[in-house]
Design a protein around this motif. Structure first.
Motif, mmCIF file in Angstrom:
data_model
loop_
_atom_site.group_PDB
_atom_site.id
_atom_site.type_symbol
_atom_site.label_atom_id
_atom_site.label_comp_id
_atom_site.label_asym_id
_atom_site.label_seq_id
_atom_site.Cartn_x
_atom_site.Cartn_y
_atom_site.Cartn_z
ATOM 1 N N THR A 9 -76.922 5.355 66.589
ATOM 2 C CA THR A 9 -77.280 6.656 67.161
ATOM 3 C C THR A 9 -76.151 7.168 68.048
ATOM 4 O O THR A 9 -75.955 8.379 68.156
ATOM 5 C CB THR A 9 -78.590 6.578 67.958
ATOM 6 N N GLY A 10 -75.404 6.249 68.663
ATOM 7 C CA GLY A 10 -74.245 6.652 69.460
ATOM 8 C C GLY A 10 -73.208 7.370 68.623
ATOM 9 O O GLY A 10 -72.583 8.339 69.074
ATOM 10 N N TRP A 11 -73.008 6.918 67.401
ATOM 11 C CA TRP A 11 -72.061 7.554 66.482
ATOM 12 C C TRP A 11 -72.464 9.011 66.246
ATOM 13 O O TRP A 11 -71.658 9.926 66.376
ATOM 14 C CB TRP A 11 -72.026 6.790 65.164
ATOM 15 N N HIS A 25 -68.245 13.320 78.876
ATOM 16 C CA HIS A 25 -68.185 12.270 79.886
ATOM 17 C C HIS A 25 -69.206 11.206 79.487
ATOM 18 O O HIS A 25 -70.404 11.476 79.478
ATOM 19 C CB HIS A 25 -68.494 12.824 81.276
ATOM 20 N N VAL A 26 -68.711 10.012 79.165
ATOM 21 C CA VAL A 26 -69.571 8.920 78.700
ATOM 22 C C VAL A 26 -69.737 7.932 79.852
ATOM 23 O O VAL A 26 -68.754 7.429 80.398
ATOM 24 C CB VAL A 26 -68.948 8.209 77.480
ATOM 25 N N TYR A 27 -70.964 7.670 80.204
ATOM 26 C CA TYR A 27 -71.277 6.790 81.332
ATOM 27 C C TYR A 27 -71.947 5.517 80.818
ATOM 28 O O TYR A 27 -72.920 5.578 80.060
ATOM 29 C CB TYR A 27 -72.222 7.508 82.295
ATOM 30 N N GLU A 74 -67.141 0.709 66.078
ATOM 31 C CA GLU A 74 -67.395 2.080 66.513
ATOM 32 C C GLU A 74 -66.683 2.375 67.826
ATOM 33 O O GLU A 74 -66.112 3.452 67.993
ATOM 34 C CB GLU A 74 -68.899 2.324 66.668
ATOM 35 N N LYS A 75 -66.689 1.436 68.755
ATOM 36 C CA LYS A 75 -66.027 1.656 70.049
ATOM 37 C C LYS A 75 -64.524 1.840 69.864
ATOM 38 O O LYS A 75 -63.890 2.625 70.577
ATOM 39 C CB LYS A 75 -66.345 0.510 71.003
ATOM 40 N N LYS A 76 -63.934 1.135 68.901
ATOM 41 C CA LYS A 76 -62.512 1.335 68.593
ATOM 42 C C LYS A 76 -62.271 2.751 68.089
ATOM 43 O O LYS A 76 -61.282 3.385 68.451
ATOM 44 C CB LYS A 76 -62.049 0.317 67.551
ATOM 45 N N VAL A 77 -63.172 3.252 67.257
ATOM 46 C CA VAL A 77 -63.058 4.625 66.758
ATOM 47 C C VAL A 77 -63.218 5.621 67.899
ATOM 48 O O VAL A 77 -62.453 6.583 68.008
ATOM 49 C CB VAL A 77 -64.088 4.887 65.635
#
Length: 97
Positions: A9-11, A25-27, A74-77
């Motif tokens: 869902t984050g994607w 802004h990602v917290y 995904e975090k790398k992307v």
């Protein structure tokens, strides 16, 4: 489906935010190397489930043959996207080159 994984869902949230927002802004999202750092803080994968550590779940999903989310990938992307767009990660801060 062939990779055995599904997008998180984050994607989908990132895709929507990049289309709709000037800056993001990602917290509270850890980066792709956090779980490999010495002394990382263990936190629950879900606040309502005891016993499932976030990093253990990420590693389990990253290598699951079927039905996993590739959270680390995904975090790398996301970090690559942040190089070209106005995306700021805080708590913890990400170093984006």
């Amino acid at each position: 489906v062939q990779s055995g994984s599904y997008l998180s869902t984050g994607w989908f949230t990132f895709i929507l935010a990049m289309d709709a927002c000037y800056s993001i802004h990602v917290y509270g999202m850890i980066n792709d190397t956090y779980c490999k750092t010495e002394g990382y803080r263990k936190v629950p994968y879900h606040y309502y489930e005891q016993g499932k550590d976030e990093c253990n779940e990420y590693l389990l999903h990253e290598h699951a043959p079927h039905g996993g989310h590739r959270f680390i990938t995904e975090k790398k992307v996301f970090a690559k996207w942040a190089e070209k767009r106005r995306i700021i990660f805080t708590h913890p801060n990400w170093t984006v080159s």
